[in-house]
Design an enzyme around this catalytic site. Structure first.
Site, PDB file in Angstrom:
ATOM      1  N   ASP A 289       0.749  -1.146  -0.071  1.00 18.33           N
ATOM      2  CA  ASP A 289       0.042  -0.296  -0.095  1.00 18.33           C
ATOM      3  C   ASP A 289       0.786   1.068  -0.140  1.00 18.33           C
ATOM      4  O   ASP A 289       2.117   1.280   0.500  1.00 18.33           O
ATOM      5  CB  ASP A 289      -0.866  -0.052   1.430  1.00 18.33           C
ATOM      6  CG  ASP A 289      -2.083   0.949   1.125  1.00 18.33           C
ATOM      7  OD1 ASP A 289      -2.319   1.353  -0.010  1.00 18.33           O
ATOM      8  OD2 ASP A 289      -2.686   1.188   2.176  1.00 18.33           O
TER       9      ASP A 289
ATOM     10  N   HIS B 187       2.422   3.563  -9.014  1.00 14.50           N
ATOM     11  CA  HIS B 187       2.130   2.126  -9.217  1.00 14.50           C
ATOM     12  C   HIS B 187       3.180   1.891 -10.011  1.00 14.50           C
ATOM     13  O   HIS B 187       3.778   0.482  -9.759  1.00 14.50           O
ATOM     14  CB  HIS B 187       0.898   2.091  -9.975  1.00 14.50           C
ATOM     15  CG  HIS B 187      -0.377   2.210  -9.357  1.00 14.50           C
ATOM     16  ND1 HIS B 187      -0.754   2.055  -8.014  1.00 14.50           N
ATOM     17  CD2 HIS B 187      -1.719   3.092  -9.581  1.00 14.50           C
ATOM     18  CE1 HIS B 187      -1.691   2.338  -7.507  1.00 14.50           C
ATOM     19  NE2 HIS B 187      -2.327   3.263  -8.554  1.00 14.50           N
TER      20      HIS B 187
ATOM     21  N   LEU C 251      10.220 -20.970  -4.792  1.00 16.90           N
ATOM     22  CA  LEU C 251       9.524 -19.980  -4.290  1.00 16.90           C
ATOM     23  C   LEU C 251       8.089 -19.746  -4.735  1.00 16.90           C
ATOM     24  O   LEU C 251       7.962 -19.939  -6.049  1.00 16.90           O
ATOM     25  CB  LEU C 251      10.040 -18.629  -4.128  1.00 16.90           C
ATOM     26  CG  LEU C 251       9.012 -17.258  -3.792  1.00 16.90           C
ATOM     27  CD1 LEU C 251       9.122 -17.398  -2.200  1.00 16.90           C
ATOM     28  CD2 LEU C 251       9.959 -15.996  -3.957  1.00 16.90           C
TER      29      LEU C 251
HETATM   30  C1  IPE Z   1      -5.402  -2.593   0.142  1.00 11.89           C
HETATM   31  O1  IPE Z   1      -4.878  -1.235  -0.129  1.00 11.89           O
HETATM   32  C2  IPE Z   1      -5.340  -3.259  -1.242  1.00 11.89           C
HETATM   33  C3  IPE Z   1      -4.052  -3.591  -1.870  1.00 11.89           C
HETATM   34  C4  IPE Z   1      -2.997  -3.160  -1.505  1.00 11.89           C
HETATM   35  C5  IPE Z   1      -4.107  -4.254  -3.043  1.00 11.89           C
HETATM   36  P1  IPE Z   1      -6.152  -0.233  -0.459  1.00 11.89           P
HETATM   37  O2  IPE Z   1      -5.452   1.079  -0.557  1.00 11.89           O
HETATM   38  O3  IPE Z   1      -7.089  -0.428  -1.399  1.00 11.89           O
HETATM   39  O4  IPE Z   1      -6.943  -0.448   0.981  1.00 11.89           O
HETATM   40  P2  IPE Z   1      -7.733   0.827   1.856  1.00 11.89           P
HETATM   41  O5  IPE Z   1      -8.647   1.417   0.945  1.00 11.89           O
HETATM   42  O6  IPE Z   1      -6.777   1.883   2.292  1.00 11.89           O
HETATM   43  O7  IPE Z   1      -8.326   0.011   2.927  1.00 11.89           O
HETATM   44  C1  IPE Z   2      -1.526   0.287  -3.386  1.00 15.29           C
HETATM   45  O1  IPE Z   2      -1.245   1.726  -3.337  1.00 15.29           O
HETATM   46  C2  IPE Z   2      -1.840  -0.175  -4.725  1.00 15.29           C
HETATM   47  C3  IPE Z   2      -3.140  -0.746  -5.061  1.00 15.29           C
HETATM   48  C4  IPE Z   2      -4.181  -0.784  -4.069  1.00 15.29           C
HETATM   49  C5  IPE Z   2      -3.517  -1.271  -6.346  1.00 15.29           C
HETATM   50  P1  IPE Z   2      -2.486   2.664  -3.192  1.00 15.29           P
HETATM   51  O2  IPE Z   2      -2.844   3.114  -4.850  1.00 15.29           O
HETATM   52  O3  IPE Z   2      -3.638   2.308  -2.545  1.00 15.29           O
HETATM   53  O4  IPE Z   2      -2.091   3.919  -2.640  1.00 15.29           O
HETATM   54  P2  IPE Z   2      -2.418   5.127  -1.612  1.00 15.29           P
HETATM   55  O5  IPE Z   2      -2.925   4.164  -0.403  1.00 15.29           O
HETATM   56  O6  IPE Z   2      -3.646   5.668  -2.128  1.00 15.29           O
HETATM   57  O7  IPE Z   2      -1.432   5.817  -1.035  1.00 15.29           O
HETATM   58 MG    MG Z   3      -4.219   2.399  -0.549  1.00 18.75          MG
END
Ligand code: IPE
Ligand code: IPE
Ligand code: MG
Length: 241
Positions: A19, A36, A130
């Protein structure tokens, strides 16, 4: 507290909620997609590190069911990124003996992403160095509901006695029954929640949250998480003697 990694006490299965890509980009006044893309490097680095340390199972939360609710442009970009990742990494993953699996409602992926993914899964099926499981279009509740549906069908068909429903049967109907429960769950970017990841499997997993944003999560950050894990006392509800 020891700051050295104990090679003999490694987690067997590490699961990661990757995240913070969006915030990483925001801090650089760039679009979310930039974050990303940067996150792909971190994926490469954790896979390499897990392989080097001989951790047998690594599960990466790459896209949740709820992530489908993001703006269309971001979802499309993430699907394209998945394809690009697979194309650029396939050769190395195959060479390194890494097996790639996937969990989630994979039917919801775009047909071209699905095809690339299926191809990579097939090409690495015999590897055993792995096991990297990608959670894609994954929801922990959906996984549990799917098990419940299968059990209900069997009971309705007269193939199963409700008294025979137990944890062993339930587990055998999860997406990947052979995957051991994670020993360690890492979440980057500081959020203190599970976000619908592996709800069944995380029952006794050690949780580790770091403020590091996913694109900055490198080998050292991974090792730090494992060292923290090694300093935990796992009790599984019993009293240690
Ligand atoms: C969780 O992250 C999902 C992934 C890392 C794929 P999100 O950014 O979607 O989660 P929330 O919305 O902060 O809970
Ligand atoms: C995690 O990063 C990647 C996915 C959930 C696909 P985020 O896109 O949730 O990044 P933040 O949480 O908005 O910083
Ligand atoms: Mg996120």
């Amino acid at each position: 507290m020891s700051h050295l990694l104990a090679q003999e006490d490694l987690p067997r299965h590490v699961a990661i909620i990757m995240d913070g890509n969006g915030r990483w980009a925001e801090r650089r006044h760039k679009p979310r997609l930039f974050g990303h893309e940067a996150g792909m490097k971190a994926v490469r680095e954790v896979i390499e590190t897990a392989a080097d340390l001989q951790i047998p199972y690594l599960t990466l939360y790459a896209f949740s069911q709820e992530n489908w609710k993001r703006p269309r442009a971001e979802v499309d970009a993430l699907m394209k990124l998945l394809q690009r990742y697979i194309r650029s990494e396939s050769k190395k993953l195959i060479e390194k003996g890494i097996r790639v699996c996937a969990i989630g409602e994979l039917d919801r992926l775009s047909p071209s992403s699905r095809a690339e993914l299926d191809n990579l899964i097939a090409q690495t099926a015999d590897n055993d160095q792995l096991i990297v499981t990608l959670a894609l279009s994954y929801g922990g509740r959906a996984e549990i509901v799917e098990v419940a549906r299968q059990i209900a069908k069997r009971v309705a068909d007269g193939d199963l006695d409700p008294d025979d429903v137990d944890e062993t049967l339930f587990k055998s109907l999860l997406y990947k029954p052979d995957l051991p429960d994670p020993d360690l769950l890492i979440r980057t970017s500081g959020e203190l929640r599970i976000s619908n990841f592996l709800l069944w499997q995380l029952a006794y997993t050690e949780l580790y949250v770091t403020d590091v944003l996913w694109p900055d999560f490198d080998r050292q950050a991974f090792v730090d998480a494992i060292i923290a894990f090694q300093n935990r006392e796992r009790r599984f509800g019993t009293v240690l003697t």
